[in-house]
Design a protein around this motif. Structure first.
Motif, PDB file in Angstrom:
ATOM      1  N   VAL A 221       0.688  -1.282   0.061  1.00 30.93           N
ATOM      2  CA  VAL A 221      -0.009   0.037  -0.125  1.00 30.93           C
ATOM      3  C   VAL A 221       0.862   1.200  -0.035  1.00 30.93           C
ATOM      4  O   VAL A 221       0.575   2.208  -0.522  1.00 30.93           O
ATOM      5  N   VAL A 222       1.898   1.212   0.601  1.00 27.00           N
ATOM      6  CA  VAL A 222       2.887   2.255   0.971  1.00 27.00           C
ATOM      7  C   VAL A 222       3.660   2.713  -0.565  1.00 27.00           C
ATOM      8  O   VAL A 222       3.437   3.698  -1.053  1.00 27.00           O
ATOM      9  N   ALA A 223       3.925   1.539  -0.895  1.00 25.17           N
ATOM     10  CA  ALA A 223       4.623   1.436  -2.539  1.00 25.17           C
ATOM     11  C   ALA A 223       3.976   2.018  -3.500  1.00 25.17           C
ATOM     12  O   ALA A 223       4.490   2.777  -4.392  1.00 25.17           O
ATOM     13  N   GLU A 224       2.479   1.860  -3.312  1.00 26.26           N
ATOM     14  CA  GLU A 224       1.704   2.227  -4.525  1.00 26.26           C
ATOM     15  C   GLU A 224       1.273   3.666  -4.157  1.00 26.26           C
ATOM     16  O   GLU A 224       0.822   4.168  -5.505  1.00 26.26           O
ATOM     17  N   THR A 225       1.252   4.172  -3.015  1.00 30.49           N
ATOM     18  CA  THR A 225       0.735   5.456  -2.783  1.00 30.49           C
ATOM     19  C   THR A 225       1.594   6.550  -2.146  1.00 30.49           C
ATOM     20  O   THR A 225       1.121   7.747  -2.392  1.00 30.49           O
ATOM     21  N   CYS A 226       2.458   6.236  -1.670  1.00 29.48           N
ATOM     22  CA  CYS A 226       3.298   7.144  -0.970  1.00 29.48           C
ATOM     23  C   CYS A 226       4.636   7.839  -1.411  1.00 29.48           C
ATOM     24  O   CYS A 226       5.255   7.060  -2.164  1.00 29.48           O
ATOM     25  N   ASP A 227       4.865   9.059  -1.370  1.00 33.70           N
ATOM     26  CA  ASP A 227       6.001   9.649  -1.894  1.00 33.70           C
ATOM     27  C   ASP A 227       7.342   9.420  -0.764  1.00 33.70           C
ATOM     28  O   ASP A 227       8.265   8.898  -1.058  1.00 33.70           O
ATOM     29  N   ARG A 228       6.708   9.478   0.392  1.00 38.60           N
ATOM     30  CA  ARG A 228       7.837   9.301   1.423  1.00 38.60           C
ATOM     31  C   ARG A 228       7.465   8.153   2.420  1.00 38.60           C
ATOM     32  O   ARG A 228       6.194   8.046   2.531  1.00 38.60           O
ATOM     33  N   VAL A 229       8.189   7.278   3.422  1.00 40.63           N
ATOM     34  CA  VAL A 229       8.021   6.646   4.446  1.00 40.63           C
ATOM     35  C   VAL A 229       8.629   6.742   5.451  1.00 40.63           C
ATOM     36  O   VAL A 229       9.847   7.086   5.456  1.00 40.63           O
ATOM     37  N   SER A 230       7.912   6.301   6.721  1.00 42.64           N
ATOM     38  CA  SER A 230       8.477   6.142   7.893  1.00 42.64           C
ATOM     39  C   SER A 230       8.238   4.904   8.664  1.00 42.64           C
ATOM     40  O   SER A 230       7.331   4.541   8.340  1.00 42.64           O
ATOM     41  N   VAL A 231       9.284   4.042   8.792  1.00 44.68           N
ATOM     42  CA  VAL A 231       9.067   2.766   9.198  1.00 44.68           C
ATOM     43  C   VAL A 231       9.271   2.749  10.486  1.00 44.68           C
ATOM     44  O   VAL A 231      10.094   3.098  11.246  1.00 44.68           O
ATOM     45  N   MET A 232       8.181   2.332  11.511  1.00 48.69           N
ATOM     46  CA  MET A 232       7.958   2.127  12.742  1.00 48.69           C
ATOM     47  C   MET A 232       8.424   0.727  13.590  1.00 48.69           C
ATOM     48  O   MET A 232       7.823  -0.350  12.642  1.00 48.69           O
ATOM     49  N   TYR A 233       9.147   0.795  14.620  1.00 52.78           N
ATOM     50  CA  TYR A 233       9.292  -0.498  15.364  1.00 52.78           C
ATOM     51  C   TYR A 233       9.357  -0.280  16.649  1.00 52.78           C
ATOM     52  O   TYR A 233      10.131   0.476  17.011  1.00 52.78           O
ATOM     53  N   ALA A 234       8.603  -0.767  17.466  1.00 52.22           N
ATOM     54  CA  ALA A 234       8.537  -0.695  18.980  1.00 52.22           C
ATOM     55  C   ALA A 234       8.504   0.636  19.370  1.00 52.22           C
ATOM     56  O   ALA A 234       9.226   0.998  20.423  1.00 52.22           O
ATOM     57  N   ARG A 236       9.071   3.555  17.962  1.00 54.60           N
ATOM     58  CA  ARG A 236       9.970   4.461  17.114  1.00 54.60           C
ATOM     59  C   ARG A 236      10.145   4.445  15.678  1.00 54.60           C
ATOM     60  O   ARG A 236      10.002   3.136  15.083  1.00 54.60           O
ATOM     61  N   VAL A 237      10.542   5.586  15.023  1.00 54.06           N
ATOM     62  CA  VAL A 237      10.802   5.444  13.717  1.00 54.06           C
ATOM     63  C   VAL A 237      12.205   4.812  13.479  1.00 54.06           C
ATOM     64  O   VAL A 237      13.077   5.482  13.926  1.00 54.06           O
ATOM     65  N   VAL A 238      12.350   4.066  12.826  1.00 51.93           N
ATOM     66  CA  VAL A 238      13.883   3.351  12.764  1.00 51.93           C
ATOM     67  C   VAL A 238      14.391   3.645  11.361  1.00 51.93           C
ATOM     68  O   VAL A 238      15.473   3.742  11.100  1.00 51.93           O
ATOM     69  N   GLU A 239      13.451   4.087  10.423  1.00 48.70           N
ATOM     70  CA  GLU A 239      13.995   4.425   9.014  1.00 48.70           C
ATOM     71  C   GLU A 239      12.966   5.320   8.337  1.00 48.70           C
ATOM     72  O   GLU A 239      11.793   5.161   8.453  1.00 48.70           O
ATOM     73  N   SER A 240      13.447   6.459   7.483  1.00 43.02           N
ATOM     74  CA  SER A 240      12.444   7.157   6.911  1.00 43.02           C
ATOM     75  C   SER A 240      13.260   7.766   5.611  1.00 43.02           C
ATOM     76  O   SER A 240      14.653   8.057   5.547  1.00 43.02           O
ATOM     77  N   GLY A 241      12.412   7.854   4.637  1.00 46.06           N
ATOM     78  CA  GLY A 241      13.041   8.612   3.379  1.00 46.06           C
ATOM     79  C   GLY A 241      12.215   8.362   2.246  1.00 46.06           C
ATOM     80  O   GLY A 241      10.931   7.878   2.371  1.00 46.06           O
ATOM     81  N   PRO A 242      12.400   8.599   1.214  1.00 48.66           N
ATOM     82  CA  PRO A 242      11.703   8.437  -0.022  1.00 48.66           C
ATOM     83  C   PRO A 242      11.382   6.875  -0.315  1.00 48.66           C
ATOM     84  O   PRO A 242      12.152   6.395  -0.114  1.00 48.66           O
ATOM     85  N   VAL A 243      10.094   6.607  -0.769  1.00 43.48           N
ATOM     86  CA  VAL A 243       9.701   5.306  -0.860  1.00 43.48           C
ATOM     87  C   VAL A 243      10.469   4.683  -1.684  1.00 43.48           C
ATOM     88  O   VAL A 243      10.979   3.364  -1.396  1.00 43.48           O
ATOM     89  N   ALA A 318      18.286   6.622   9.094  1.00 39.35           N
ATOM     90  CA  ALA A 318      18.004   5.362   9.615  1.00 39.35           C
ATOM     91  C   ALA A 318      18.831   5.268  10.815  1.00 39.35           C
ATOM     92  O   ALA A 318      19.825   5.905  11.346  1.00 39.35           O
ATOM     93  N   ALA A 319      18.060   4.632  12.061  1.00 39.47           N
ATOM     94  CA  ALA A 319      18.778   4.324  13.426  1.00 39.47           C
ATOM     95  C   ALA A 319      19.304   2.778  13.368  1.00 39.47           C
ATOM     96  O   ALA A 319      18.665   1.992  13.851  1.00 39.47           O
ATOM     97  N   CYS A 320      20.330   2.587  12.586  1.00 39.87           N
ATOM     98  CA  CYS A 320      21.036   1.201  12.627  1.00 39.87           C
ATOM     99  C   CYS A 320      22.369   1.170  12.642  1.00 39.87           C
ATOM    100  O   CYS A 320      22.970   2.008  11.747  1.00 39.87           O
ATOM    101  N   TRP A 321      23.033   0.487  13.476  1.00 41.81           N
ATOM    102  CA  TRP A 321      24.438   0.465  13.235  1.00 41.81           C
ATOM    103  C   TRP A 321      24.929  -0.299  12.141  1.00 41.81           C
ATOM    104  O   TRP A 321      26.199  -0.278  11.729  1.00 41.81           O
ATOM    105  N   ALA A 322      24.189  -1.142  11.491  1.00 45.25           N
ATOM    106  CA  ALA A 322      24.534  -1.898  10.257  1.00 45.25           C
ATOM    107  C   ALA A 322      24.220  -1.206   8.850  1.00 45.25           C
ATOM    108  O   ALA A 322      24.204  -1.791   8.057  1.00 45.25           O
TER     109      ALA A 322
END
Lengths: 333, 275, 346
Positions: A221-234, A236-243, A318-322
């Motif tokens: 649904v996000v891929a079909e409709t959105c310009d940007r995305v924020s991915v949430m986990y627990a 927190r927003v763990v990653e955001s950017g253009p889709v 993104a909030a990721c050490w990797a």
């Protein structure tokens, strides 16, 4: 701290929502930053319990009394979280409208659709009765309801699920809001109807220049409709950017694992790549990265030190050490 | 043993408080002689209508009988009423509600009309009418309450079962080829039992009130037997000069009722599997 | 792992189940005014003539939107519903007439996994008791062997053995679904009908359960009927699919072939409507217009004609038969090719 783009329509900074429950304090939202530009569509995606719906509701303070909201929600120079209730009511519905997953429970069952649109028009416009009727018909037509003049007299139970969601959108649009918050608007609908509603939202976004925050669990649904995305986990927003960047070159291990766990066409009957384990409980403090216990790319510091929500590519955080290791790998597909 | 210990540790406060109250009532009911300071039927013409004192904490009545001893002794009959007036309706109502709710059909339609019929009459009036036909006395009172009371249990049970029979675990049991008795007794009844057991507790308290009302009207327990309703009725002629004859048995009814209510609440919490 | 659970066998083309012209309607309640007014009994047409073949050892995916009858079909196959007409055969023998012992024996062979991981387990039975019950009722193992077999079943679905002592509410949705699968496997079925078994789960957990189905099918030689609305999923796990619309199968064939070149306009619309995870495959066009028709008053002729972009006059009157029409697999569309069987006006 994230410096908001000056052009932002809505800017959420360091949002925290805590629920006092019988089992203790639950940190449903834990330091969320978001921003939406005018006319932009932002997808807020995550699995159940990730805090995506709570975040959306916190923006307009639509949460139960046991929720403690802190942080800032900047809207046209004002902090919505600090506004008096009366002032906030003016903004709700007028500038920022909301639609929900289950339109049947959001619509009043004993009032006709026409009256419900009319109420919204009375509250937010200066039109006279005849003008409101004309506008109501226009709105139903705009959201793709056939023979709108007859449909005005209809009641919610006479509408199908897809029609109710269209009616709900018509009511939301009555005041010509600048921003629409949509909480899983198509989750209860069949796939062909979901497709219609998503295309409708896209068209409205384009034709009316209305900003949109779309909360969903469905990456498609996000891929079909959105310009940007924020991915949430627990919480927190763990990653955001253009889709197109986040979905093709994810820089957080969770986004990467989530995309990989989905069935892809062409790999019939090959085992999928699930994410092991369960999301963490939110009633306990989390040391380090909340995804670390399930992460395939985990390293020592992940469990002790929370990674910063850092810029990893142009317009992508993104909030990721990797994050660097992910960038070195090939794309998902 | 560990299961018992676990149950006790998980037991809600209301369950323990209710159990404590009911334990007091039970001891009074089973061995009134051990606790009561006097013979509840013994006249003492030297101490007529005495107010509460050290010798007679609840005072005495017009025959010099000790109210404390009579209130304690009355627990025997009142607890008996609570149990005998409700167990029959509980068992019959549960079985009928289970069958009617699960199988539906004609029996369910007939049951529905019967419920309509019973609920349109005031319960007390119906019971009084039946006792009037059968003649006063405890056994007839049990019959009268039983004839009407099972309908309420059955209605409650039927509603629960109608919801549960649509549950997927009941469908799963059918697909697994389990017999109907097994499905009813192992998969539906235990999950439908909670509201009916809680209602049973409330109903026991109500039965005592009802028994006392009928005792007061002279249709239940017969004097000189000590029963809280009878005691209250006894005291009504002396209420202006000797309030204690009426008030202390009244307290006993309230005390016992609170016990059942607390126990019922606690039971509901304990039986919630998600605890 | 005990040898008796393993029933590995080569995938054969031989049908293990056949469904022929299955019809099921659910009458709606009538008001007194309806009865006095002599109005006909209205009914939901859940299945209006469903025919299918399930081959031994395969996964047949049944897809469709709400009201298409896919769940009713599942429930008819395990005899939770009694169909009004039509036939179901299992290994050549009629299923719908079975009673008593024979019916229980049939259900031992054909089991079901339910959608709702919270509703499908008895909350008052520990996992061990629920599994042991299935084992002992059918006398699959007895006495001391029961506990050992419960342990084996838990191994099979990758749950720890101490799960046996715990109760359903202590598990997550994905774990509960594993328990439901273990319970179905307890009676050693050869066919499992899974009704939306992962749609209540999060994506990352869905993948765990899907992998379990794939693995179990491989190890135990199970035949799987997988009912879902999720086209991405059905494409991933099914050998063959059947697309349902409004109580009918409109197209059925090998999964990849159907997905690559769908012959029915509804199948095409359904595939186009699925949101793609690839943001470069966006389209602003609606895959199909219009609403799903009510199953109380299905349209005459082809049920899809009111929404169909290519409908012709005959589609409004003549019910298209599910026949090959000169192509490699059957499709119920007049425009896919001439019918090789007589068709009727309805």
């Amino acid at each position: 701290m994230m410096a908001a783009p000056s052009s932002a329509l809505l800017d959420v900074r360091d949002l925290h929502v805590r629920f006092a429950t019988a089992r203790g304090e639950v940190r449903a939202v834990d330091g969320v930053n978001l921003s939406v530009a005018p006319g932009e569509t932002l997808g807020l995606v995550g699995e159940s319990g990730s805090g995506k719906s709570v975040t959306l509701r916190a923006i307009l303070r639509l949460l139960r009394a046991n929720a403690a909201i802190t942080g800032e929600v900047r809207w046209q120079g004002e902090n919505l979280l600090a506004l008096p209730e009366k002032r906030l009511r003016d903004i709700r519905g007028k500038d920022i409208a909301v639609i929900f997953q289950e339109p049947m429970s959001a619509l009043n069952p004993v009032i006709s659709i026409g009256r419900q649109i009319d109420e919204s028009l009375v509250a937010h416009t200066a039109l006279d009765a005849a003008g409101r009727r004309r506008r109501a018909i226009e709105l139903l037509d705009l959201v793709g309801i056939a023979s709108p003049e007859q449909r005005l007299a209809g009641f919610p139970h006479e509408f199908s699920g897809g029609m109710r969601q269209r009616a709900m959108i018509a009511i939301a649009l009555a005041a010509e809001p600048k921003l629409l918050l949509a909480d899983e608007p198509t989750t209860a609908l069949d796939v062909t109807i979901q497709d219609q509603i998503l295309k409708l939202l896209l068209r409205l976004n384009r034709e009316l220049g209305m900003g949109l925050i779309l909360v969903t669990h469905d990456l498609g649904v996000v891929a079909e409709t959105c310009d940007r995305v924020s991915v949430m986990y627990a919480g927190r927003v763990v990653e955001s950017g253009p889709v197109d960047r986040v979905f093709t070159a994810p820089r957080h291990a969770y986004t990467d694992a989530l995309l990989r766990s989905m069935p892809h066409g062409g790999a019939a009957r090959a085992p999928l790549r699930p994410i092991p384990g369960q999301p963490p409980r939110l009633d306990r403090a989390i040391a380090g990265c909340p995804f670390a216990p399930r992460c395939a790319l985990v390293e020592d510091r992940c469990t002790v030190e929370a990674p910063p929500f850092a810029v990893v590519a142009p317009d992508q955080r993104a909030a990721c050490w990797a994050s660097d290791r992910l960038a070195a790998r090939e794309g998902v597909a | 043993m560990t299961a018992l210990a676990l149950t006790f540790r998980r037991a809600p406060a209301s369950l323990i408080a209710g159990a404590a109250v009911l334990l007091v009532v039970l001891v009074c009911a089973v061995a009134p002689g051990l606790i009561a300071p006097y013979d509840p039927l013994a006249f003492d013409y030297g101490a007529l209508l005495q107010p509460p004192s050290a010798a007679h904490p609840f005072g005495t009545d017009q025959f010099g009988r000790d109210i404390l001893s009579r209130t304690i002794a009355a627990a025997t009959i009142d607890l008996q009423i609570a149990i005998f007036a409700t167990v029959g309706p509980l068992v019959i109502g549960t079985i009928i509600g289970l069958l009617v709710g699960y199988y539906g059909g004609i029996a369910d339609a007939i049951f529905g009309r019967l419920v309509d019929l019973v609920v349109t009459f005031p319960f007390l009036v119906l019971v009084i009418a039946i006792v009037a036909v059968l003649g006063p006395g405890l056994s007839n009172m049990y019959i009268a309450i039983g004839v009407v009371g099972w309908v309420f249990y059955a209605r409650l049970m039927r509603g629960e079962v109608q919801v549960l029979r649509g549950q997927d675990y009941v469908s799963a049991a059918k697909v697994l080829g389990y017999g109907e008795a097994r499905i009813l007794l192992r998969h539906i009844l235990p999950n439908a039992a909670r509201p009916i057991l809680v209602y049973w507790m409330t109903d026991m308290a109500l039965a005592i009130l009802l028994g006392s009302s009928l005792g007061y009207l002279g249709l239940g327990a017969q004097p000189p037997a000590a029963e809280w309703g009878v005691l209250i009725a006894d005291g009504k002629n002396f209420f202006s000069q000797a309030w204690w004859i009426t008030v202390f048995p009244g307290f006993a009814i309230v005390f016992c009722g609170i016990g059942f209510s607390l126990f019922g609440d606690g039971l509901a919490d304990l039986m919630d599997v998600r605890r | 792992m005990s040898g008796t659970i393993l029933k590995s066998g080569p995938v054969a083309d031989a049908p293990i189940m056949t469904v022929d012209g299955l019809v099921k309607t659910f009458p709606l309640g009538r008001s007194l005014a309806d009865v006095l007014g002599g109005r006909p009994v209205r009914a939901v047409q859940a299945l209006s003539g469903v025919s299918l073949t399930v081959r031994k050892g395969e996964t047949l995916g049944v897809v469709g939107e709400s009201g298409c009858g896919k769940s009713t079909l599942a429930r008819c196959l395990v005899r939770l519903h009694e169909p009004d007409a039509g036939a179901v055969r299992f290994e050549g023998a009629d299923v719908l007439g079975l009673q008593g012992y024979a019916r229980r024996a049939y259900n031992r062979s054909v089991q079901m996994v339910f959608q709702d991981p919270y509703g499908s387990l008895n909350p008052r039975l520990s996992v061990g008791d629920a599994l042991a019950e299935a084992l002992t009722v059918h006398r699959i193992v007895e006495g001391g062997a029961v506990r050992e077999r419960v342990g084996e079943l838990l191994d099979l679905v990758h749950l720890p053995r101490d799960a046996a002592d715990r109760y359903p509410h202590e598990f997550s949705g994905g774990q509960r679904q594993r328990v439901g699968i273990a319970r179905a496997l307890a009676v050693e079925p050869s066919v499992i009908i899974a009704d939306e078994p992962v749609s209540a789960l999060d994506v990352s957990v869905q993948a765990q359960v899907v992998n379990l189905f794939l693995e179990l099918q491989e190890r135990l030689g199970l035949t799987l009927i997988f009912i879902t609305h999720d086209l991405r999923l059905v494409r991933h796990i099914s050998h063959r699919i059947a697309v349902m619309y409004l109580g009918k199968v409109v197209e059925t064939g090998d999964t990849e072939a159907v997905f690559t070149a769908p012959r029915h306009p509804y199948t095409r619309a359904l595939i186009a409507a699925v949101p793609q995870v690839d943001p470069h495959q966006r389209s602003a066009r609606e895959a199909v217009r219009g609403e799903l028709p009510s199953p109380i008053a299905p349209p005459p002729g082809c049920p899809f004609h009111p929404r169909c972009p290519i409908a012709e006059p005959q589609c409004r009157t003549v019910v298209p038969a599910l026949v090959p029409r000169g192509g490699p697999w059957p499709v119920a569309c007049h425009l896919a090719g001439p019918a090789d069987a007589p068709e009727f006006i309805a």
